[in-house]
Enzyme design. Structure first.
Site, PDB file in Angstrom:
ATOM      1  N   GLY A  12      76.899  60.410 -59.055  1.00 62.03           N
ATOM      2  CA  GLY A  12      76.772  61.836 -59.351  1.00 62.03           C
ATOM      3  C   GLY A  12      77.429  62.699 -58.294  1.00 62.03           C
ATOM      4  CG  ASP A  20      73.839  65.772 -57.992  1.00 65.21           C
ATOM      5  OD1 ASP A  20      74.436  64.717 -58.310  1.00 65.21           O
ATOM      6  OD2 ASP A  20      72.684  66.034 -58.393  1.00 65.21           O
TER       7      ASP A  20
END
Length: 255
Positions: free
Chosen positions: A104, A106
């Protein structure tokens, strides 16, 4: 030169305006909005800001949310959106994920931000670091002293845990209790159980990283619900308010 960073998570969009695209840059303005209010970003938050020269963001929400943000960046400032994708190498970190591009964005930004903090803290003797983000989900990611991302955990955050208990059991409601060593009522038992589950995952990861590297790791924690864990005596974290932003600034500087 001002520089905009954006983190579009599962429930909120967080943004920060910095004076330059570099680690340690001064934060000029910042804010957060629930995703359901995304259409009002320009009118309520961005229209009175100094015009940023560029931006970099990470997004885990759906494509429709991403497009709506891009429209406001373009219509308001004429700014072209740039989004982070995980890669094999970035910001001084080697990505050890089995498929690096599937990590991911993030998490990747938070890992890079945590590594940057470790470098700043002790540049001549860098510690391994455990980067923990406490939000809708909790991520616990390990980086060794050389800057290699070793892997990490994903587990439900506090809200997801409590909603699962509420929907899957008879008579249990979302708790408003306190964290206790030995809870003697249901509300305290639920609150303590959620805290111990997350804290236990962090403690186990710290122990594994300590054994793997032979060094005492630096624990860095961030995220909207991090305050629920800062009282846990066994953890003793460095709390960083905008860890993902710091990773985005590090990546922006490298560009």
């Amino acid at each position: 030169m001002s520089f905009l960073v954006i983190d579009i998570g599962n429930t909120r969009l967080k943004w920060g305006l910095y004076d330059q695209p570099a680690p340690g840059a001064a934060l000029l303005a910042h804010g957060a909005v629930p995703l359901e209010d995304i259409d009002h970003l320009w009118d309520q938050h961005w229209s009175k800001l100094p015009v940023p020269q560029a931006m970099l963001g990470c997004v885990v929400a759906g494509e429709a949310i991403k497009r709506r943000v891009e429209e406001q960046l373009t219509e308001g400032w004429g700014l072209q959106a740039q989004w982070v994708s995980s890669s094999r190498l970035g910001g001084g970190v080697v990505n050890g994920y089995e498929h690096p591009q599937r990590l991911g964005a993030d998490r990747w930004a938070a890992i890079i931000g945590a590594r940057q903090r470790a470098l700043l803290r002790s540049p001549n003797d860098v510690q391994p670091v455990l980067a923990v983000m406490v939000g809708t989900a909790v991520t616990v990611d390990a980086v060794d002293a050389s800057g290699r991302f070793l892997g990490g955990l994903i587990l439900p955050g506090f809200g997801l845990m409590y909603r699962a208990l509420e929907s899957g059991t008879a008579g249990l409601k979302v708790p408003t209790g306190e964290v206790r060593d030995f809870p003697t009522n249901t509300s305290d038992a639920l609150m303590s159980g959620g805290t111990d589950a997350i804290a236990g995952a962090i403690e186990r990861s710290l122990r594994r990283l300590r054994v793997r590297t032979g060094r005492e790791p630096l624990l860095i924690m961030s995220g909207g619900a991090v305050s629920r864990l800062t009282h846990v005596e066994e953890l003793q974290p460095m709390v960083v308010e905008n860890l993902i932003f710091e990773g985005l600034l590090t990546l922006a500087a490298a560009r």
